[in-house]
Design an enzyme around this catalytic site. Structure first.
Site, PDB file in Angstrom:
ATOM      1  N   HIS A  53       0.834  -1.207   0.000  1.00  0.00           N
ATOM      2  CA  HIS A  53       0.000   0.000   0.000  1.00  0.00           C
ATOM      3  C   HIS A  53       0.863   1.249   0.000  1.00  0.00           C
ATOM      4  O   HIS A  53       0.588   2.235  -0.654  1.00  0.00           O
ATOM      5  CB  HIS A  53      -0.881   0.043   1.258  1.00  0.00           C
ATOM      6  N   ASP A 152      -4.918   6.257   2.365  1.00  0.00           N
ATOM      7  CA  ASP A 152      -5.121   4.933   1.791  1.00  0.00           C
ATOM      8  C   ASP A 152      -6.571   4.479   1.967  1.00  0.00           C
ATOM      9  O   ASP A 152      -7.217   4.817   2.952  1.00  0.00           O
ATOM     10  CB  ASP A 152      -4.193   3.945   2.497  1.00  0.00           C
ATOM     11  N   ALA A 381      13.636 -10.449  -3.497  1.00  0.00           N
ATOM     12  CA  ALA A 381      14.319 -10.269  -4.777  1.00  0.00           C
ATOM     13  C   ALA A 381      13.918  -8.940  -5.390  1.00  0.00           C
ATOM     14  O   ALA A 381      12.777  -8.509  -5.243  1.00  0.00           O
ATOM     15  CB  ALA A 381      13.957 -11.398  -5.724  1.00  0.00           C
ATOM     16  N   HIS A 398       0.869 -14.452  -7.897  1.00  0.00           N
ATOM     17  CA  HIS A 398      -0.346 -14.566  -7.085  1.00  0.00           C
ATOM     18  C   HIS A 398      -1.347 -13.482  -7.469  1.00  0.00           C
ATOM     19  O   HIS A 398      -2.464 -13.485  -6.967  1.00  0.00           O
ATOM     20  CB  HIS A 398       0.012 -14.465  -5.604  1.00  0.00           C
ATOM     21  N   SER A 403       2.108  -6.558  -8.243  1.00  0.00           N
ATOM     22  CA  SER A 403       2.773  -7.516  -9.122  1.00  0.00           C
ATOM     23  C   SER A 403       2.150  -7.478 -10.514  1.00  0.00           C
ATOM     24  O   SER A 403       2.853  -7.541 -11.519  1.00  0.00           O
ATOM     25  CB  SER A 403       2.683  -8.931  -8.556  1.00  0.00           C
ATOM     26  N   GLU A 406       3.524  -4.497 -12.224  1.00  0.00           N
ATOM     27  CA  GLU A 406       4.924  -4.669 -12.606  1.00  0.00           C
ATOM     28  C   GLU A 406       5.070  -5.633 -13.779  1.00  0.00           C
ATOM     29  O   GLU A 406       5.928  -5.452 -14.638  1.00  0.00           O
ATOM     30  CB  GLU A 406       5.749  -5.117 -11.399  1.00  0.00           C
ATOM     31  N   ALA A 421      -7.548 -12.576  -0.894  1.00  0.00           N
ATOM     32  CA  ALA A 421      -7.743 -11.122  -0.988  1.00  0.00           C
ATOM     33  C   ALA A 421      -8.340 -10.737  -2.350  1.00  0.00           C
ATOM     34  O   ALA A 421      -9.291 -11.342  -2.815  1.00  0.00           O
ATOM     35  CB  ALA A 421      -6.447 -10.386  -0.687  1.00  0.00           C
TER      36      ALA A 421
END
Ligand SMILES: *C1O[C@H](CO)[C@@H](O)[C@H](O)[C@H]1NC(C)=O
Ligand SMILES: *[C@@H]1O[C@H](CO)[C@@H](O)[C@H](O)[C@H]1NC(C)=O
Length: 512
Positions: A53, A152, A381, A398, A403, A406, A421
């Site tokens: 977040h 947020d 990583a 996941h 992700s 990206e 989630a």
């Protein structure tokens, strides 16, 4: 050139050693006092203390700072180090540090979700809501208090705070617009018992999606009507939708229909898709999980990748929060081994408060069998430079939103293995709506254990065949680049946001 852009962008992580990221706190305060603050409207930025977040919101804050907003960021002491890369770029940003409020379910010292895992979300939300009074006091004694609060979306209670202070609140979603639309329908009805056998449909949303009960955002299953902490969360979620505005880390070409839907649902146009923030000029300080112990250096990983043909390697990672159950670890290892593809696999080894188990033994065995073909990284990583290497062909993920962003930014094919989630929602968007991803696991739920041979086949097919999803993934990458360039949808959304903030300032200072 997309690839070189991101790679260069992320040299910052190599140049900034950890000692800089975690430099002594006096450094930032020292600098702050000697530098003038920004000239634009003053806003209070309040991140939720979870890396997934916080980092995109700090990337956004960077964008606002280069557009000369005057910014104060609110954090608790243990989260201050995460601000360091941003504060060193923008010494004019002020910090407002309040002690983390005591909460009966949180051990002392826990101030970030990473210290406790996802189960800590509710408690952290509820604990932070006790900051309402200190914030009010600070606000009322400030010579030129903020004209808006940017917080947020997990901090929905700040909507009430903003109302009391008489300033607008802008909710920042570190997730997508499809998810936000689903939450907007589900949250007011939290506590409803759904039959777990039949799909839940959303006829009011674009494309009328439906989901098996187990694929709905986890909050639906976790919610406890009788728990007062959950009441704060529920109340906050409903409040999100009544925020004055909202900002999402997404872009038109990806979620235009969902952004339009949100504008309709919220009854105004102050819904801004400004992503992918990771792609914006000078974004943050590097990848998703910046920092943390790793078993290899980035230089070693890149050297390994340099020896691989273009688009031949699969990157596998389940995010910074997830400790895969051992059974899934074994099956995934077997699938990777049998697929015959080159891979880099980042494995989280332990969780706070959990004993180390024998996963090292499992990993060692896989390593022995795949030899040079696979590289297993223990711990953390640097995901962004890895994904942007020319050798990268796919990303088994996941489907956490960062992700997904990206992966899109790197133009690689996503192989989806959602577990909890918002991940099923994100996977559906990428597989069904965008056609830029391949589903690897069809079984439902967090403990799903796929058949290793089928897994191997899906993996090898995805990387060897030039399937339409790969072509689509590359297109989506170009569309993302176009969105953040000057004149692109995300860049225009940022301009629109800035204009609204300027008007707010004019109103409060009585200028017109
Ligand atoms: C808004 O806020 C809550 C927490 O306060 C968050 O968990 C939820 O997902 C959000 N809901 C909506 C409707 O955006
Ligand atoms: C591999 O990719 C790089 C960078 O995208 C490109 O310059 C090079 O020509 C490619 N090599 C082959 C063999 O296609």
């Amino acid at each position: 050139m997309p690839k070189s852009y991101s790679l260069q962008d992320n040299w910052t992580i190599i140049i900034f050693p950890l000692s800089v990221l975690y430099a002594p706190l006096f450094l930032s305060t020292d600098k702050m006092s000697t530098n003038p603050s920004g000239s634009g409207a003053h806003i209070l930025v309040f991140p939720f203390p979870a890396q997934g977040h916080m980092l995109p919101l700090l990337d956004l804050t960077h964008q606002l700072a280069i557009r000369s907003l005057t910014i104060t960021i609110l954090v608790t002491p243990n989260n201050l180090p995460f601000l360091h890369p941003l504060l060193s770029k923008h010494p004019s940003i002020q910090t407002l540090v309040f002690p983390f409020p005591h909460h009966p379910s949180l051990p002392p010292g826990v101030e970030n979700v990473k210290d406790i895992g996802n189960r800590g979300n509710t408690h952290i939300i509820s604990a932070l809501s006790a900051l309402s009074d200190p914030i009010t006091q600070w606000f009322n004694t400030h010579p030129s208090p903020p004209v808006a609060i940017l917080s947020d979306f997990f901090l929905g209670w700040t909507q009430h705070l903003a109302c009391r202070l008489g300033v607008p609140r802008i909710a920042f979603y570190s997730s997508g617009a499809f998810l936000a639309s689903i939450l907007d329908v589900l949250c007011p009805k939290l506590g409803t018992i759904y039959p777990s056998s039949s799909p839940i449909s959303f006829p009011s949303l674009p494309h009328s999606p439906s989901f098996p009960y187990n694929h709905l955002p986890s909050i639906i299953r976790l919610y406890r009507e009788s728990d007062p902490h959950w009441q704060i969360v529920k109340d906050g979620m409903i409040a999100n939708s009544s925020s004055w505005g909202c900002i999402l880390n997404t872009f038109d070409a990806l979620e235009g229909v969902h952004l339009d839907h949100l504008k309709k649902a919220m009854g105004h146009h102050r819904v801004w898709g400004v992503g992918p923030l990771v792609m914006m000029e000078g974004a943050g300080a590097g990848p998703d999980e910046r920092g943390g112990p790793s078993s290899v250096s980035l230089a070693d990983v890149l050297e390994w990748l340099d020896r691989c043909p273009n688009e031949s390697v699969l990157y596998v990672c389940f995010g910074s929060q997830v400790l895969l159950p051992k059974r899934q670890l074994e099956v995934l290892g077997a699938g990777l081994e049998r697929s015959g593809v080159r891979f880099i696999w980042t494995v989280k080894m332990t969780m706070p408060g959990q004993e180390a188990d024998d996963r090292e033994v499992i990993l060692k065995e896989i390593e022995d069998r795949v030899a040079e073909r696979g590289l297993i990284i223990r711990g953390w990583a640097p995901q962004v430079p890895i994904l942007n290497h020319r050798a990268m062909g796919g990303f088994l993920t996941h489907c956490g939103w960062n992700s997904v962003m990206e992966g899109i930014t790197a133009g690689v094919l996503l192989l989806t293995w959602p577990r909890e989630a918002d991940q099923f929602v994100n996977a559906k968007l990428m597989v069904e709506d965008m056609g830029a991803a391949v589903r690897v696991v069809h079984e439902v739920g967090i403990d799903a254990v796929p058949d290793p041979d089928r897994l191997a086949k899906i993996i090898s097919d995805s990387l060897s065949v030039n399937r339409p999803e790969r072509v689509r993934a590359r297109e989506l990458c170009s569309e993302a680049f176009a969105a953040v360039k000057e004149g692109g949808s995300s860049s225009r959304a940022l301009d629109g946001l800035m204009e609204e903030l300027r008007q707010l300032q004019r109103r409060t200072t009585g200028l017109s």
